[in-house]
Write a protein that holds these residues in place. Sequence first.
Motif, mmCIF file in Angstrom:
data_model
loop_
_atom_site.group_PDB
_atom_site.id
_atom_site.type_symbol
_atom_site.label_atom_id
_atom_site.label_comp_id
_atom_site.label_asym_id
_atom_site.label_seq_id
_atom_site.Cartn_x
_atom_site.Cartn_y
_atom_site.Cartn_z
ATOM 1 N N ASN A 5 -4.947 2.104 -4.095
ATOM 2 C CA ASN A 5 -4.074 2.301 -2.977
ATOM 3 C C ASN A 5 -2.892 1.527 -2.947
ATOM 4 O O ASN A 5 -2.424 0.692 -2.215
ATOM 5 C CB ASN A 5 -4.828 1.986 -1.434
ATOM 6 N N LEU A 36 7.045 4.353 1.671
ATOM 7 C CA LEU A 36 7.332 5.502 2.365
ATOM 8 C C LEU A 36 8.779 6.053 2.182
ATOM 9 O O LEU A 36 9.550 6.883 2.115
ATOM 10 C CB LEU A 36 6.952 6.065 3.588
ATOM 11 N N CYS A 71 1.977 7.087 -6.026
ATOM 12 C CA CYS A 71 0.719 6.114 -5.420
ATOM 13 C C CYS A 71 -0.462 6.252 -6.293
ATOM 14 O O CYS A 71 -0.861 7.218 -7.104
ATOM 15 C CB CYS A 71 0.147 6.721 -4.224
ATOM 16 N N CYS A 124 1.199 1.113 -3.999
ATOM 17 C CA CYS A 124 2.525 1.644 -3.866
ATOM 18 C C CYS A 124 3.345 1.567 -5.347
ATOM 19 O O CYS A 124 3.243 0.603 -5.828
ATOM 20 C CB CYS A 124 3.385 1.316 -2.890
ATOM 21 N N THR A 139 0.637 -1.016 0.000
ATOM 22 C CA THR A 139 0.075 -0.007 0.028
ATOM 23 C C THR A 139 0.925 1.242 -0.040
ATOM 24 O O THR A 139 2.151 1.326 0.339
ATOM 25 C CB THR A 139 -1.101 0.104 1.115
ATOM 26 N N CYS A 140 0.244 2.405 -0.341
ATOM 27 C CA CYS A 140 0.955 3.558 -0.321
ATOM 28 C C CYS A 140 1.297 4.189 0.932
ATOM 29 O O CYS A 140 2.441 4.891 1.214
ATOM 30 C CB CYS A 140 0.016 4.640 -1.012
ATOM 31 N N GLN A 141 0.588 3.731 2.049
ATOM 32 C CA GLN A 141 0.910 4.065 3.497
ATOM 33 C C GLN A 141 2.063 3.231 4.258
ATOM 34 O O GLN A 141 2.434 3.421 5.169
ATOM 35 C CB GLN A 141 -0.180 4.253 4.252
ATOM 36 N N SER A 142 2.694 2.165 3.434
ATOM 37 C CA SER A 142 3.421 1.002 4.276
ATOM 38 C C SER A 142 4.716 1.993 4.352
ATOM 39 O O SER A 142 5.220 2.727 3.551
ATOM 40 C CB SER A 142 3.559 -0.058 3.180
#
Length: 218
Positions: free
Chosen positions: A165, A152, A160, A167, A145-148
């Motif tokens: 969602n 990051l 993203c 990556c 995911t983009c928030q992993s």
Amino acid sequence: MAALISLLAICITATLQFVFPFVESNNGCVTADLIHRDSPLSPLYSPSETNSERFHKAYLRSISRLNNHFNPKAASPEALQAPMVSSGGEYFVNISIGTPRVELIGIADTASDLTWIQCKPCYKCYKQNPPIFDPKESSTSKNITCQSESCLRLEKDRRCDTSRNTCQFYYSYADGSYTTGNVGTEVFVISSKTNPDQGTFPNIVYGCGNNNTGTFDE
């Protein structure tokens, strides 16, 4: 042309963070057979070339790398990172990826911090002899995911796909080459003649390039 992937390093002497920067593992050492690009085992080997021709090409590659390293723009205060050059690599290593395994040849590349390969669907890709890897055919392939945390850590190279969602990454090189695609996890195996299965690493974070263009196959 064999499949060429960007591989951060070959021998692990302390931790897998050096080889696969987003993976934690126990200390240990994994060895692999380095294949020089002019070796008969290399996908770039040309039996028609003479030793003097190979030496001359090696000299030109060295000059090209030297020019890129001492490029005034690369040395400017605004350029905090050294530019990467997709020169095709001097050394290769045999690896496998996925479940079931797909055998590829990787470039030993110490300038990149993300391992990437060509993947289906391939919108713009260079030619390679082995079939292009299809993550949908592998039971161990997963997108992140983009928030992993791993996503990051790509920082400026991160993209993203907000609709899924997922990556994504975008890598550009000093010679104008670039690659872009999804970021996921997969099983990687680094092999050698003496121990084909000595280095099996699950959940390796890697780039699945769907759009790759430039000098990767030269």
